[in-house]
Write a protein that holds these residues in place. Sequence first.
Motif, PDB file in Angstrom:
ATOM      1  N   ILE A   1       0.870  -1.168   0.000  1.00  0.00           N
ATOM      2  CA  ILE A   1       0.000   0.000   0.000  1.00  0.00           C
ATOM      3  C   ILE A   1       0.908   1.218   0.000  1.00  0.00           C
ATOM      4  CG2 ILE A   1      -1.771   1.286   1.268  1.00  0.00           C
ATOM      5  CD1 ILE A   1      -2.578  -1.367   2.571  1.00  0.00           C
ATOM      6  N   TYR A   2       0.689   2.143  -0.931  1.00  0.00           N
ATOM      7  CA  TYR A   2       1.580   3.296  -1.030  1.00  0.00           C
ATOM      8  C   TYR A   2       0.834   4.508  -1.573  1.00  0.00           C
ATOM      9  CZ  TYR A   2       1.798   1.054  -5.634  1.00  0.00           C
ATOM     10  OH  TYR A   2       1.471   0.439  -6.810  1.00  0.00           O
ATOM     11  N   LYS A   3       1.405   5.661  -1.316  1.00  0.00           N
ATOM     12  CA  LYS A   3       0.836   6.908  -1.820  1.00  0.00           C
ATOM     13  C   LYS A   3       1.389   7.161  -3.217  1.00  0.00           C
ATOM     14  CE  LYS A   3      -0.518  11.389   0.034  1.00  0.00           C
ATOM     15  NZ  LYS A   3      -0.345  12.348   1.147  1.00  0.00           N
ATOM     16  N   ILE A   4       0.504   7.396  -4.163  1.00  0.00           N
ATOM     17  CA  ILE A   4       0.921   7.689  -5.531  1.00  0.00           C
ATOM     18  C   ILE A   4       1.197   9.186  -5.675  1.00  0.00           C
ATOM     19  CG2 ILE A   4       0.209   7.660  -7.954  1.00  0.00           C
ATOM     20  CD1 ILE A   4      -1.521   5.190  -7.261  1.00  0.00           C
ATOM     21  N   ASP A   5       0.248   9.989  -5.239  1.00  0.00           N
ATOM     22  CA  ASP A   5       0.387  11.446  -5.193  1.00  0.00           C
ATOM     23  C   ASP A   5      -0.519  11.958  -4.081  1.00  0.00           C
ATOM     24  OD1 ASP A   5      -2.217  11.533  -6.264  1.00  0.00           O
ATOM     25  OD2 ASP A   5      -1.455  11.559  -8.311  1.00  0.00           O
ATOM     26  N   GLU A   6      -0.756  13.264  -4.036  1.00  0.00           N
ATOM     27  CA  GLU A   6      -1.559  13.824  -2.956  1.00  0.00           C
ATOM     28  C   GLU A   6      -2.993  13.320  -2.955  1.00  0.00           C
ATOM     29  OE1 GLU A   6      -0.563  15.692  -0.397  1.00  0.00           O
ATOM     30  OE2 GLU A   6       1.466  15.330  -1.165  1.00  0.00           O
ATOM     31  N   ASP A   7      -3.467  12.847  -4.109  1.00  0.00           N
ATOM     32  CA  ASP A   7      -4.880  12.484  -4.231  1.00  0.00           C
ATOM     33  C   ASP A   7      -5.138  10.992  -4.423  1.00  0.00           C
ATOM     34  OD1 ASP A   7      -5.645  15.176  -4.047  1.00  0.00           O
ATOM     35  OD2 ASP A   7      -5.280  15.483  -6.191  1.00  0.00           O
TER      36      ASP A   7
ATOM     37  N   TYR B   1       4.471   6.141 -10.329  1.00  0.00           N
ATOM     38  CA  TYR B   1       4.676   7.545 -10.648  1.00  0.00           C
ATOM     39  C   TYR B   1       4.288   7.871 -12.095  1.00  0.00           C
ATOM     40  CZ  TYR B   1       7.348   7.501  -6.314  1.00  0.00           C
ATOM     41  OH  TYR B   1       7.728   7.365  -4.995  1.00  0.00           O
ATOM     42  N   GLU B   2       4.141   6.839 -12.925  1.00  0.00           N
ATOM     43  CA  GLU B   2       3.875   7.050 -14.343  1.00  0.00           C
ATOM     44  C   GLU B   2       2.412   6.852 -14.704  1.00  0.00           C
ATOM     45  OE1 GLU B   2       6.577   4.704 -16.704  1.00  0.00           O
ATOM     46  OE2 GLU B   2       8.154   4.845 -15.189  1.00  0.00           O
TER      47      GLU B   2
ATOM     48  N   ASP C   1      -9.055   6.952  -4.733  1.00  0.00           N
ATOM     49  CA  ASP C   1      -9.083   8.402  -4.898  1.00  0.00           C
ATOM     50  C   ASP C   1      -9.391   9.018  -3.535  1.00  0.00           C
ATOM     51  OD1 ASP C   1      -9.862  11.106  -5.437  1.00  0.00           O
ATOM     52  OD2 ASP C   1     -10.162  10.550  -7.545  1.00  0.00           O
ATOM     53  N   LEU C   2      -8.473   9.802  -3.025  1.00  0.00           N
ATOM     54  CA  LEU C   2      -8.613  10.354  -1.673  1.00  0.00           C
ATOM     55  C   LEU C   2      -9.580  11.530  -1.608  1.00  0.00           C
ATOM     56  CD1 LEU C   2      -4.856  10.217  -0.568  1.00  0.00           C
ATOM     57  CD2 LEU C   2      -6.662   8.549  -0.145  1.00  0.00           C
ATOM     58  N   LYS C   3     -10.016  12.025  -2.759  1.00  0.00           N
ATOM     59  CA  LYS C   3     -10.964  13.136  -2.767  1.00  0.00           C
ATOM     60  C   LYS C   3     -12.391  12.645  -2.535  1.00  0.00           C
ATOM     61  CE  LYS C   3      -9.927  14.692  -6.855  1.00  0.00           C
ATOM     62  NZ  LYS C   3      -8.948  13.674  -7.255  1.00  0.00           N
ATOM     63  N   ASP C   4     -12.774  11.581  -3.240  1.00  0.00           N
ATOM     64  CA  ASP C   4     -14.158  11.103  -3.113  1.00  0.00           C
ATOM     65  C   ASP C   4     -14.251   9.648  -2.650  1.00  0.00           C
ATOM     66  OD1 ASP C   4     -13.266   9.712  -5.300  1.00  0.00           O
ATOM     67  OD2 ASP C   4     -14.709  10.556  -6.712  1.00  0.00           O
ATOM     68  N   TYR C   5     -13.087   9.030  -2.356  1.00  0.00           N
ATOM     69  CA  TYR C   5     -12.990   7.647  -1.870  1.00  0.00           C
ATOM     70  C   TYR C   5     -13.575   6.630  -2.856  1.00  0.00           C
ATOM     71  CZ  TYR C   5     -11.754  10.036   2.403  1.00  0.00           C
ATOM     72  OH  TYR C   5     -11.142  10.864   3.319  1.00  0.00           O
ATOM     73  N   SER C   6     -13.478   6.968  -4.128  1.00  0.00           N
ATOM     74  CA  SER C   6     -13.785   5.967  -5.145  1.00  0.00           C
ATOM     75  C   SER C   6     -12.575   5.036  -5.276  1.00  0.00           C
ATOM     76  CB  SER C   6     -14.103   6.626  -6.489  1.00  0.00           C
ATOM     77  OG  SER C   6     -12.993   7.380  -6.950  1.00  0.00           O
TER      78      SER C   6
END
Length: 372
Positions: A181-187, A219-220, A254-259
Amino acid sequence: MLQSSREVLASEKINRYGRLSYEVLDGMVDWVRVIDRKGTIIYANKSMEKALGKGIVGEKCYSVIGKGCACERCIAYATVNTGEIVEKEEIIGDRIYSVKSSPVKDLEGNIYAAVEVFRDVTRERKLEQEIIKKNEKMSEDLSFARTIQKKILPQKGIQGPLKIDYLYFPSEMLSGDVFDIYKIDEDHMGIYISDVVGHGITASIMTMFVRQAMKSIKYEYVEPGAAITELHKRFLDLNLDTEKYFTIFYGVLDLKDYSFKYVNGGHNCIPLLINNNIELLEAKGYPITCLFEQIKYEEKQIKLNKGDKILFYTDGVIETRNQAGELFGIERLIEICQNNKDNLLKHIEKGVNNFKYKDLDDDFALLSIELI
């Protein structure tokens, strides 16, 4: 007169067979000696005399092999007194010998001596020691690799909006299961579970490829379908045979809408969405294999709400068998998930342990994420 002739003939045969026996013993490469009840050597074959000297007949058995007193465990003594065949190993000079003592009987069947056969096993013992040392070194290396493999797993606990928990049990020292589990970007956050065919060293090395490739790809490509298509391309560059492949289930939150958008690369252990109901996160897709030049993956999407869980797992869980040969199966897994919303992984582990009748034949991995 006839009786006397028969006795002479029998005597000649005994003498002839006796000479023949000594000729056979003298022709042996192994050392052979005969020891009487008092521990005195009454015969030694040519191989032994050549190695230790021709004057050994009449000497005490222990003195000719460099000892000042009788052996603490004298196998000749044991043989003469019990009639049993006894073995031990003896170090003589810089050589190691396997010694076997057998009883010698007279015509009336009484044991009057023991015959000892010395076989040089120095080379075999040195090879055994080398193998033991190499095995010890290999075990140390595998133990270190196992530690590293566990250390690179994601941390349990809270990561962003997710609560993470998992169980991870290799069937051997190393595992062919991997997840991250990792963060791709801020969102966006990426989550995957992968199962490499086989287990052990070869499979564990492949998990390193999966991990490093996914770390680079994240990252790509934000879209999971594009990411796994790229993973397949990089796998083809390895030029491996068709027997090497792996499955993967990959999703992006998606961290904005949790889709949660996901694809399935041939992973037959379909993750479970757990809330008031249980839903299988199905999607079509082939494993990562060199059988196909190009692969595109079907993307699916769901919306997560607070308290929703997703359970990822590998086939070591559902393919565990009981004594009757029955599979643990997806139905039992779903039943546990329905009845145990809290401490879910502990209940699954307990259920599998109660069900199985022997050690796991395959790697075992469970990953749970909960939106908090």
